[in-house]
Design an enzyme around this catalytic site. Structure first.
Site, short mmCIF file in Angstrom:
data_model
loop_
_atom_site.label_atom_id
_atom_site.label_comp_id
_atom_site.label_asym_id
_atom_site.label_seq_id
_atom_site.Cartn_x
_atom_site.Cartn_y
_atom_site.Cartn_z
CD GLU A 1 -4.27 -6.48 2.63
OE1 GLU A 1 -3.03 -6.60 2.56
OE2 GLU A 1 -4.84 -5.65 3.37
CD GLU B 1 -3.00 -1.36 2.11
OE1 GLU B 1 -2.92 -0.61 3.10
OE2 GLU B 1 -3.87 -2.24 1.99
#
Length: 542
Positions: free
Chosen positions: A315, A198
């Protein structure tokens, strides 16, 4: 034969009658069988294991327990059996703290200590260390379970985080390289090395520019090439493991043409786990369909780039900050999860990693006792029934049915997934095919196969005689006592649960005469395997 037929028909009618004591509407499912619109990996289903320690809390609830990679009980029999049932299950090791992990190899000069809670640190924890003896234990378990491992590397090493949130400087891969070398020397098989978590686009906690990330990805590829030069199996290079940002991803893909194999993105499209309207969002087809923009956007960027990289969801937990107990770990979440699997497949996504296998309030397994939550069984049915080739599918007659079709897995025919979001209406679904199809039935004697071809767009009405005995397999998923927030799932009216030895239950279908419409009860999900329906797109699978 007669008594068997009576028993099967009785079970089907008994189950169906309990499902149709409400309003009913007829619908038609249109399936384009001429060519596939997407292809998924054979091992499409993936789940994650995270680094969070027990002290990880959200909104006053600490839902991780002993489910982190450093403290997970690797001797639990249910845990082992749950992974083995997939043969194989892809498991991605990573998450928010992965960019704070130090690898305790001999070359590492720092003391190998665990994560410590510290609210002034990014994500609320200090850096933590993975001891090599724990890495050995994890790999012993992974080998036993037959899992395919994707490892998320710390991509923040060597960088400086500026006050504006940007992490600048090149990736220092020294520690990662020694860890990769240790892994190869131990003969541990890694399916893919993923760089960072991220850090793309606006980032979460901090961010790295697409240009710098491309340079770092090339560095990882060079390290892997060097360390694996005498190894037959070469793991994939995977990145960036972040949220989709069209400009960032476009620049990144155009600069990593020769260095990245898989481009990963994350999905938490339902908002925070504390949201009180999660159930409403899950059952809203408009909310579900909204994520198609991300899938199509990334697909278009990949198609327009000279890259050979493919897309994965790296994810996806739906609701961020560990999900919501009795929503993201309950029956209702299978509506979101299976719809995500179907939608991702339509847009040529090769693998879908669910957050999490265990841990938080969105685990496929219960964090405390390791027993499967409803979504575990949804994932296992998908894995066993949905083949690689994806067929274009649509429904008319109702806006509350979500529909997906794949060529059947390890079998002839097709598998249809129908998700009924309506809380009061049963859908009686008939099939229509927009291409030449074949109905195939083999008589119980040694007679040759009988084929019956249907051309153009046709509502299937099976011919009389031999074809009237053509059967399909149905897997109806419902919740206990009609409670959407129950953690008990029923398959064809029977409770799914592990036995006293921790064995995953068999997932047995109903056998239904194919001439009958498919009955989809309110707020239920059904997989329908039709081995006798042969379409051109399924005759040759990659």
């Amino acid at each position: 034969m007669g008594s068997f037929c009576f028993w099967v028909c009785f079970v089907v009618l008994s189950f169906a009658s309990s499902q149709v004591a409400n309003a009913a509407v007829e619908g038609t499912v249109f399936i384009e069988g001429k060519a596939a619109i997407g292809r998924i990996d054979d091992d499409f289903i993936c789940a994650t294991l995270d680094w969070w320690p027990p002290e990880k809390c959200d909104y006053g609830t600490c839902s991780w327990g002993l489910a982190g990679l450093l403290n997970l009980d690797l001797s639990n029999n249910i845990f082992l059996n749950a992974i083995r049932a997939f043969s194989p299950l892809k498991i991605r090791l990573g998450g928010s703290l992965q960019d704070k992990v130090i690898y305790g190899t001999d070359e590492n000069q720092q003391h190998c200590t665990s994560f410590v809670k510290n609210t002034s640190e990014m994500f609320g924890f200090t850096n933590g260390c993975l001891p090599m003896n724990r890495w050995d234990q994890l790999n012993s378990f992974f080998q036993k379970s037959g899992a395919k491992i994707i490892f998320g590397l710390n991509a923040l090493a060597g960088r400086t985080v500026h006050p504006n949130g940007e992490a600048v400087g090149a990736w220092n891969y020294t520690n990662a390289e020694s860890f990769i070398r240790y892994t190869v020397e131990k003969n541990y098989t890694i399916h893919g090395w993923e760089l960072g978590n991220e850090l793309s686009g606006s980032g979460v906690g901090t961010r790295v520019s697409a240009d710098q990330y491309a340079v770092d990805t090339a560095a990882l590829q060079s390290v892997v090439e060097n360390v694996y030069k005498n190894v037959d199996f070469k793991p994939m290079i995977i990145a960036p493991g972040g949220f989709y940002d069209s400009d960032w991803f476009k620049e990144y893909l155009n600069k990593t043409i020769k260095s990245v194999d898989v481009v990963t993105h994350h999905i938490y499209n339902l908002g925070p786990g504390v949201d009180e309207h999660l159930v409403e969002k899950i059952l809203d087809p408009t909310v579900l369909e909204g994520e198609s923009e991300t899938f199509s956007g990334l697909q278009n960027i990949i198609k327009s780039s000279p890259t050979s990289a493919v897309a994965w969801v790296g994810e996806a937990g739906g609701a961020y900050n560990s999900g919501h107990h009795l929503v993201t770990d309950a029956f209702v979440f299978s509506f979101w999860y299976l719809d995500q699997l179907g939608m991702a497949s339509k847009y040529d996504t090769k693998t879908y990693c669910r957050q999490s296998l265990i841990g938080g309030n969105y685990g496929l397994l219960n964090t405390t006792n390791f027993e499967p939550n409803p979504d575990y069984y949804s994932a296992l049915l998908w894995h066993r029934l949905m083949g690689r080739n994806v067929l274009s599918t649509s429904v008319n007659g109702t806006e509350k049915i979500r529909s997906y079709t794949h060529c059947a897995k390890q079998s002839e025919g097709i598998t249809l997934l129908l998700i009924n979001l309506d809380n009061s209406t049963t859908v009686e679904a008939k099939l229509a095919f927009n291409s030449t199809m074949t109905l195939r039935h083999k008589h119980r004697s040694c007679a040759p196969l009988h084929n019956h071809k249907i051309h153009k767009t046709t509502i299937i009405k099976l011919p009389k005689g031999i074809y009237s005995r053509l059967r399909r397999e149905e897997y109806h998923l419902t919740t206990k006592d009609g409670n959407l927030q129950s953690q008990t799932m029923l398959l064809n009216g029977n409770v799914l649960s592990v036995d006293s030895s921790g064995i995953i239950p068999p997932l047995k279908p109903l056998h239904v005469i194919s001439a009958k419409p498919i009955m989809v009860a309110p707020l239920s999900i059904v997989f329908v395997h039709m081995p006798g329906v042969i379409v051109p797109a399924c005759k040759v699978q990659p």
